[in-house]
Design an enzyme around this catalytic site. Structure first.
Site, PDB file in Angstrom:
ATOM      1  N   ASP A   1       0.846  -1.203   0.000  1.00 58.78           N
ATOM      2  CA  ASP A   1       0.000   0.000   0.000  1.00 58.78           C
ATOM      3  C   ASP A   1       0.883   1.256   0.000  1.00 58.78           C
ATOM      4  OD1 ASP A   1      -2.419  -1.662   0.456  1.00 58.78           O
ATOM      5  OD2 ASP A   1      -1.409  -2.071   2.338  1.00 58.78           O
TER       6      ASP A   1
ATOM      7  N   HIS B   1      -4.493  -3.409   6.807  1.00 61.00           N
ATOM      8  CA  HIS B   1      -4.369  -3.678   5.370  1.00 61.00           C
ATOM      9  C   HIS B   1      -5.755  -4.094   4.870  1.00 61.00           C
ATOM     10  CE1 HIS B   1      -3.101  -5.122   1.504  1.00 61.00           C
ATOM     11  NE2 HIS B   1      -3.586  -6.316   1.773  1.00 61.00           N
TER      12      HIS B   1
HETATM   13  P1  NDP Z   1      -1.626 -15.718  -3.250  1.00 56.38           P
HETATM   14  O1  NDP Z   1      -0.210 -16.153  -3.232  1.00 56.38           O
HETATM   15  O2  NDP Z   1      -2.091 -14.900  -4.398  1.00 56.38           O
HETATM   16  O3  NDP Z   1      -1.985 -14.925  -1.900  1.00 56.38           O
HETATM   17  C1  NDP Z   1      -1.609 -15.421  -0.637  1.00 56.38           C
HETATM   18  C2  NDP Z   1      -2.186 -14.576   0.449  1.00 56.38           C
HETATM   19  O4  NDP Z   1      -1.639 -13.278   0.382  1.00 56.38           O
HETATM   20  C3  NDP Z   1      -3.707 -14.405   0.384  1.00 56.38           C
HETATM   21  O5  NDP Z   1      -4.215 -14.489   1.687  1.00 56.38           O
HETATM   22  C4  NDP Z   1      -3.860 -13.013  -0.179  1.00 56.38           C
HETATM   23  O6  NDP Z   1      -5.044 -12.381   0.273  1.00 56.38           O
HETATM   24  C5  NDP Z   1      -2.689 -12.340   0.517  1.00 56.38           C
HETATM   25  N1  NDP Z   1      -2.337 -11.005   0.045  1.00 56.38           N
HETATM   26  C6  NDP Z   1      -1.925 -10.003   0.849  1.00 56.38           C
HETATM   27  N2  NDP Z   1      -1.686  -8.910   0.180  1.00 56.38           N
HETATM   28  C7  NDP Z   1      -1.966  -9.178  -1.094  1.00 56.38           C
HETATM   29  C8  NDP Z   1      -1.931  -8.410  -2.255  1.00 56.38           C
HETATM   30  N3  NDP Z   1      -1.589  -7.154  -2.255  1.00 56.38           N
HETATM   31  N4  NDP Z   1      -2.272  -8.992  -3.415  1.00 56.38           N
HETATM   32  C9  NDP Z   1      -2.641 -10.282  -3.441  1.00 56.38           C
HETATM   33  N5  NDP Z   1      -2.691 -11.054  -2.343  1.00 56.38           N
HETATM   34  C10 NDP Z   1      -2.375 -10.510  -1.190  1.00 56.38           C
HETATM   35  O7  NDP Z   1      -2.602 -16.955  -3.081  1.00 56.38           O
HETATM   36  P2  NDP Z   1      -2.585 -18.367  -3.785  1.00 56.38           P
HETATM   37  O8  NDP Z   1      -3.937 -18.939  -3.538  1.00 56.38           O
HETATM   38  O9  NDP Z   1      -1.997 -18.334  -5.131  1.00 56.38           O
HETATM   39  O10 NDP Z   1      -1.535 -19.163  -2.900  1.00 56.38           O
HETATM   40  C11 NDP Z   1      -1.726 -19.485  -1.576  1.00 56.38           C
HETATM   41  C12 NDP Z   1      -0.886 -20.707  -1.302  1.00 56.38           C
HETATM   42  O11 NDP Z   1      -0.943 -20.919   0.103  1.00 56.38           O
HETATM   43  C13 NDP Z   1      -1.399 -21.970  -1.984  1.00 56.38           C
HETATM   44  O12 NDP Z   1      -0.320 -22.568  -2.672  1.00 56.38           O
HETATM   45  C14 NDP Z   1      -1.904 -22.833  -0.838  1.00 56.38           C
HETATM   46  O13 NDP Z   1      -1.613 -24.206  -1.053  1.00 56.38           O
HETATM   47  C15 NDP Z   1      -1.101 -22.286   0.329  1.00 56.38           C
HETATM   48  N6  NDP Z   1      -1.718 -22.417   1.647  1.00 56.38           N
HETATM   49  C16 NDP Z   1      -0.899 -22.721   2.664  1.00 56.38           C
HETATM   50  C17 NDP Z   1      -1.382 -22.861   3.937  1.00 56.38           C
HETATM   51  C18 NDP Z   1      -0.456 -23.242   5.027  1.00 56.38           C
HETATM   52  O14 NDP Z   1       0.747 -23.089   4.876  1.00 56.38           O
HETATM   53  N7  NDP Z   1      -0.947 -23.749   6.143  1.00 56.38           N
HETATM   54  C19 NDP Z   1      -2.808 -22.676   4.239  1.00 56.38           C
HETATM   55  C20 NDP Z   1      -3.588 -22.306   3.113  1.00 56.38           C
HETATM   56  C21 NDP Z   1      -3.035 -22.150   1.855  1.00 56.38           C
HETATM   57  P3  NDP Z   1      -6.386 -12.381  -0.592  1.00 56.38           P
HETATM   58  O15 NDP Z   1      -6.913 -13.802  -0.547  1.00 56.38           O
HETATM   59  O16 NDP Z   1      -7.225 -11.399   0.150  1.00 56.38           O
HETATM   60  O17 NDP Z   1      -6.009 -11.956  -1.967  1.00 56.38           O
END
Ligand code: NDP
Length: 328
Positions: free
Chosen positions: A159, A187
């Site tokens: 941001d 955020h």
């Molecule tokens: P992203 O990598 O796109 O995003 C990950 C997180 O970052 C989301 O919560 C997202 O929020 C957040 N975020 C914060 N700031 C921003 C921003 N400016 N722009 C976009 N996102 C932002 O998500 P993916 O779904 O591609 O990847 C998530 C990964 O996490 C997957 O590979 C999944 O398997 C893994 N995972 C791991 C967990 C664990 O380790 N226990 C639990 C759950 C998932 P928002 O959703 O609001 O965009």
């Protein structure tokens, strides 16, 4: 040769994680003479994809990357780590209420806080990106009884960088000449991008832009920038989010520039009248791995009311996950 820094990335096969891992491994986070070991953590369903990320990292033959650990076991992922970058989080599914999303992620971040407490280096620095990032950071910190709250932060640097980008564009300036913008609060849509103290090439930003432009255009655009990018790309921001992670940790570890500050969401100590016990974005300076909240800035009535709105939202989020805060 320096001792390698261990960096854990959760959700490392996700969009942001994929954009981030290569930049950490190539030296952009800690500098060109600092080797790193990457510990990449995923959920079991994403392990195959994570293996692919591991193969690509290997194929880059990056001289600073001394080892890669791929795992779905948090006790291995966080083992002796120096930096834990908590990116992975549950996305909002169709029909899910905001409250349910907060509660679902609260469980993940409570478990990760405990695992970091038990496995990471005692000096670990934690950055939470997974949303709702500020409240997730509060949960992780509260579940790590042997670590200090100041070791846990959440990201508002994207941001902050977005604000600088908007200002540079509007005033036809170089980003490098823009100093002292900051983000207050959560955020989320209630964040408050503030340029009251901003200097552009040494001149007050308000000599170059009007208050109306800031209130009617700049602030809402920063607050909604995530949605604007999803609309344009059909995907959420990933490269710019990863870039902000690099900036946040780089400055925390190596220090902020002279006469400037950055925005970091940190545990409130009551500065600027913000309630203690919420993770709130403040202007901070960093030196030798420690941050200090910048003190003594004047807040006009509008700014004060915007800080209160964001504080209220964070207190509401905290109330939802109260039972997951053993220290609270
Ligand atoms: P992203 O990598 O796109 O995003 C990950 C997180 O970052 C989301 O919560 C997202 O929020 C957040 N975020 C914060 N700031 C921003 C921003 N400016 N722009 C976009 N996102 C932002 O998500 P993916 O779904 O591609 O990847 C998530 C990964 O996490 C997957 O590979 C999944 O398997 C893994 N995972 C791991 C967990 C664990 O380790 N226990 C639990 C759950 C998932 P928002 O959703 O609001 O965009």
């Amino acid at each position: 040769m320096k001792k390698p820094v261990k960096v854990t990335i959760t959700g490392a096969a996700g969009h942001i994680g994929y954009a981030l891992a290569f930049r950490v491994a190539s030296g952009e986070m800690f500098g060109p003479d600092q080797p790193v070991i990457l510990r990449l953590l995923e959920i079991p369903q994403a392990l195959s994809s994570l293996n692919g990320v591991g193969m690509e990292l290997e194929d880059c033959a990056l001289p600073l990357l001394h080892d890669i650990v791929l795992t779905d076991d948090p006790s291995i992922g966080f083992r002796e780590t120096d930096y834990a970058l908590l990116i992975g989080a549950k996305p909002r599914s169709k029909g899910m209420e905001r409250k349910d999303l907060i509660l679902e992620n609260a469980k993940i971040f409570a478990a990760q806080g405990r695992s970091i407490n038990d496995n990471a280096s005692g000096d670990v620095r934690v950055l939470v990106v997974g949303n709702p990032a500020n409240t997730n950071a509060l949960i992780a910190a509260s579940n790590a009884p042997d670590l200090a709250n100041r070791q846990f932060t959440a990201m508002t640097r994207l941001d902050h960088n977005r604000t600088m980008g908007q200002l540079a564009n509007k005033t036809n300036s170089l980003v490098a000449d823009i100093k002292r913008v900051n983000i207050w609060g959560n955020h989320s849509m209630t964040q408050y991008p503030d340029i009251s103290n901003c200097l552009i090439d040494g001149k007050p930003a308000y000599d170059l832009v009007t208050r109306d432009w800031v209130i009617d255009h700049m602030i809402p655009r920063i607050q909604r920038r995530g949605a604007e990018i999803i609309e344009a790309r059909g995907l959420s921001s990933a490269a710019s989010a990863a870039d902000a992670v690099v900036d946040h940790v780089h400055d925390w570890a190596l220090g902020t520039s002279e006469n400037d500050w950055v925005s970091m969401s940190v545990m409130s100590d009551g500065s600027y009248g913000v309630s203690e016990g919420v993770v709130f974005s403040f202007p901070v300076t960093c030196k030798e791995g420690e941050y200090e909240i910048v003190q003594g800035l004047d807040l006009d009535e509008l700014s004060q009311s915007r800080l209160k709105t964001s504080e209220k939202e964070l207190l509401e989020e905290r109330a939802i996950i109260q039972e997951l805060l053993p220290k609270g």
